[in-house]
Design a protein around this motif. Structure first.
Motif, PDB file in Angstrom:
ATOM      1  N   UNK A 257       7.031   9.885  -2.327  1.00 25.31           N
ATOM      2  CA  UNK A 257       8.116  10.704  -2.435  1.00 25.31           C
ATOM      3  C   UNK A 257       9.413  10.242  -1.654  1.00 25.31           C
ATOM      4  N   UNK A 258       9.441   8.958  -1.734  1.00 23.21           N
ATOM      5  CA  UNK A 258      10.445   8.183  -0.763  1.00 23.21           C
ATOM      6  C   UNK A 258      11.766   8.212  -1.360  1.00 23.21           C
ATOM      7  N   UNK A 259      12.819   9.084  -0.703  1.00 29.47           N
ATOM      8  CA  UNK A 259      14.181   9.018  -1.850  1.00 29.47           C
ATOM      9  C   UNK A 259      15.151   7.688  -1.626  1.00 29.47           C
TER      10      UNK A 259
ATOM     11  N   UNK B 166      12.251   2.388   3.891  1.00 29.89           N
ATOM     12  CA  UNK B 166      11.562   2.301   5.426  1.00 29.89           C
ATOM     13  C   UNK B 166      10.224   1.721   5.000  1.00 29.89           C
ATOM     14  N   UNK B 167       9.922   0.490   4.982  1.00 32.05           N
ATOM     15  CA  UNK B 167       8.486  -0.157   4.974  1.00 32.05           C
ATOM     16  C   UNK B 167       7.885   0.102   6.157  1.00 32.05           C
TER      17      UNK B 167
ATOM     18  N   UNK C 230       0.599  -1.210  -0.002  1.00 32.71           N
ATOM     19  CA  UNK C 230      -0.053  -0.017  -0.042  1.00 32.71           C
ATOM     20  C   UNK C 230       0.912   1.306   0.067  1.00 32.71           C
ATOM     21  N   UNK C 231       0.407   2.174  -0.681  1.00 30.09           N
ATOM     22  CA  UNK C 231       1.155   3.732  -0.621  1.00 30.09           C
ATOM     23  C   UNK C 231      -0.035   4.640  -0.899  1.00 30.09           C
ATOM     24  N   UNK C 232       0.564   5.678  -0.587  1.00 33.43           N
ATOM     25  CA  UNK C 232      -0.276   7.169  -0.571  1.00 33.43           C
ATOM     26  C   UNK C 232      -0.036   7.945  -1.880  1.00 33.43           C
ATOM     27  N   UNK C 233      -0.925   8.507  -2.359  1.00 37.00           N
ATOM     28  CA  UNK C 233      -0.492   9.547  -3.415  1.00 37.00           C
ATOM     29  C   UNK C 233       0.288  10.681  -3.225  1.00 37.00           C
ATOM     30  N   UNK C 234       1.456  10.937  -4.098  1.00 40.49           N
ATOM     31  CA  UNK C 234       2.332  11.896  -3.786  1.00 40.49           C
ATOM     32  C   UNK C 234       1.889  13.135  -4.571  1.00 40.49           C
ATOM     33  N   UNK C 235       2.622  14.215  -4.123  1.00 41.88           N
ATOM     34  CA  UNK C 235       2.315  15.525  -4.908  1.00 41.88           C
ATOM     35  C   UNK C 235       2.501  15.454  -6.552  1.00 41.88           C
ATOM     36  N   UNK C 236       3.507  14.546  -6.957  1.00 38.26           N
ATOM     37  CA  UNK C 236       3.658  14.704  -8.331  1.00 38.26           C
ATOM     38  C   UNK C 236       3.391  13.263  -8.975  1.00 38.26           C
ATOM     39  N   UNK C 237       2.997  12.303  -8.391  1.00 38.78           N
ATOM     40  CA  UNK C 237       2.628  10.839  -8.880  1.00 38.78           C
ATOM     41  C   UNK C 237       1.639  10.861 -10.039  1.00 38.78           C
TER      42      UNK C 237
END
Length: 559
Positions: free
Chosen positions: A546-548, A555-556, A509-516
């Motif tokens: 936006x995980x670099x 970091x899951x 699962x992930x969350x929508x980023x600003x530029x996704x």
């Protein structure tokens, strides 16, 4: 008194003249009526053919867009960039170095780990192979590194699909593997480290995985060089379209891409001469719309869709099913009109026949209209719902995801995307049969529908893999939803499944980023799912936006 013989001759001449005039006039009437019927039939069937061709083109574009996202995403992983940067000095400096290079690369722990990663990614993504090539054109890591036919150590500079990628451009092209001899679509993406080109990542999709593109009779796919790479009729594959670019390529170029040099010409041809012979009453404007596959002499409608962002073009040759009936109708009309004009004694009969004929024509038109409506309804249902589970189809789910992303950004609200994969599903199929496997899929979708909100959506991405869109949901709340799915799946077994079947699910699962973009958030959810499966399955892994950090070191969050 006139000569009886002369009178008989005049009467006979008049009868012949009247008969000839009636025949000519009847022919004009029949031509006009049949022309209108043909125009209506072509218009109705053209709508069906257009819908089918558009559906095929959308399917190709959607499948290739998803495939392109995988190498593009892997190219952004830091450990991939670093491995290619450190492998830049490997090169085939003399002929015959392949065994020596393969041994050196196999003994490099970092590259061996990269090969294992690519192997796992290949199995998870459904691609046939994935491999890394450094700037010298040498394959330094591959998903098939453990195979006897490993690419590792091979010099691939001469591959046509690789040249542009090693110059910093994205490549997507059809080709035939030199080792396997199997055709496929090669996707090559450049890899940069700190702004410097350090190599390329290449992925291959086997043609066998894409056969659903040509499931309809009369369909075929051609590549950018005009070579038919796939067709419903397998005998057509390997031919070249008329005036195709392949005809201008030299033998070495053909051999490099297709592992062959001969390409017999094959193309959809206008059927104008046969139409003029069989039905001279058809205007050239209508006759020019009728085509045939070579040698079939079957009047057909031809639809072609190019510009699929892949160099591919989709073709459909759809037989004009009403053609034999139109010819019969024309002959009948000519005769009936002639009888009507020839004598008043047949007037009642001709009126009845004309009424029946017109009624039959309108019934046929209504039947074609009903067929069009049914075809549109079927296409709409197939586009929206998965036939087995009732979840959204892959294409509709991806369209919905794009709309939900736009809505979330417009409203300034969060959005979560989860990808769920039933654990050990193949073992269930192998042990209990595909019918039990289908029930397991249906049960999982039922659990999701019972747990999810009305505004949430679940779609089947393929096999045992499902996507879940959670609008107005933060990553923390999305993890809570995922945990409830885990709990409910364990607490509520299906009465339709054997007692020994224990279902569990891995969720990323992930969350929508600003530029996704949709492809990016899907790729990040895929990486999270891969992490969940690697960590032992039956769990959820979350990857924030936006995980670099590179994949494998991110970091899951676990639930």
């Amino acid at each position: 008194m006139k000569n009886p013989t002369l009178r008989r001759a005049i009467a006979l001449s008049s009868l012949v003249m009247v008969t000839l005039v009636c025949w000519i006039v009847a022919g004009l009437v029949a031509d006009r009526t049949a022309e209108r019927e043909l125009d209506d039939a072509i218009g109705t069937q053209r709508q069906i053919s257009t819908a089918a061709a558009d559906n095929m083109a959308q399917m190709i574009a959607s499948d290739l867009a998803m495939a392109r996202a995988i190498p593009e995403t892997i190219a952004e992983i830091r450990m991939i960039q670093r491995a290619l940067a450190q492998a830049r000095n490997y090169a085939a400096k003399r002929p015959g170095m392949e065994p020596e290079l393969r041994a050196a690369l196999a003994n490099d722990p970092q590259l061996a780990g990269i090969s294992d990663f690519l192997h796992n990614a290949q199995g998870f993504s459904g691609l046939e192979n994935i491999w890394l090539v450094n700037t010298e054109g040498l394959c330094v890591a591959s998903s098939n590194a453990a195979s006897p036919s490993s690419f590792v150590g091979r010099n691939m500079q001469s591959r046509a699909y690789l040249e542009e990628a090693l110059l910093g451009g994205f490549t997507q092209a059809y080709g035939v593997g030199r080792n396997s001899g199997e055709p496929g679509i090669f996707i090559a993406s450049p890899v940069y480290e700190d702004g410097m080109l350090v190599g390329a990542i290449v992925a291959k999709i086997g043609i066998a995985r894409l056969r659903h593109w040509v499931a309809r009779a009369g369909t075929f796919i051609a590549d950018e060089n005009g070579v038919i790479i796939m067709a419903h009729d397998s005998a057509v594959a390997g031919h070249a379209l008329p005036h195709a670019r392949i005809q201008k390529m030299d033998a070495d170029e053909r051999k490099n891409i297709y592992m062959r040099t001969d390409f017999p010409e094959f193309g959809v041809q206008p059927l104008l001469a046969q139409v003029e012979h069989d039905a001279p009453w058809v205007p050239r404007a209508l006759a020019s719309q009728i085509s045939e596959l070579p040698g079939t002499h079957t009047p057909s409608l031809y639809e072609m869709r190019g510009g699929l962002n892949s160099g591919l073009s989709a073709h459909l040759v759809d037989p004009l099913i009403s053609w034999p009936e139109l010819l019969r109708n024309h002959r009948n009309m000519h005769l009936l009109a002639f009888v009507l004009l020839a004598g008043s004694i047949t007037l009642a009969y001709l009126i009845g026949a004309s009424y029946l004929r017109e009624k039959r024509h309108h019934r046929a038109t209504r039947h074609l209209a009903d067929q069009l409506q049914e075809a549109n309804a079927l296409l709409s249902a197939e586009a929206r719902d998965d036939a087995l589970t009732g979840a959204l189809s892959r294409r509709y789910f991806l369209d919905l995801l794009q709309k939900e992303i736009a809505a979330a950004r417009a409203g300034g609200k969060p959005l979560c995307l989860a990808i769920a994969d039933l654990d050990h599903f193949k073992q269930i199929n192998d042990r209990f049969g595909h019918a039990i496997g289908d029930r397991a899929l249906e049960h999982f979708v039922a659990i999701c529908r019972a747990e999810l909100r009305t505004g949430d959506a679940i779609g089947r991405l393929g096999g045992e893999e499902f996507g879940i869109v959670l609008p107005a949901t933060t990553l923390a709340d999305g993890q809570a939803v995922a945990q409830r799915l885990h709990d409910r799946l364990k607490a509520q077994p299906s009465p339709r499944l054997p007692a020994s079947v224990t279902l569990s699910v891995s969720i990323g699962i992930t969350e929508l980023g600003r530029t996704d973009l949709p492809e990016r958030i899907m790729s990040r959810a895929d990486l999270a799912l891969y992490a969940a499966k690697s960590a032992g399955r039956d769990r959820t892994k979350a990857l924030p936006p936006d995980d670099p950090a590179p994949a494998g070191q991110a970091a899951y969050a676990t639930s």
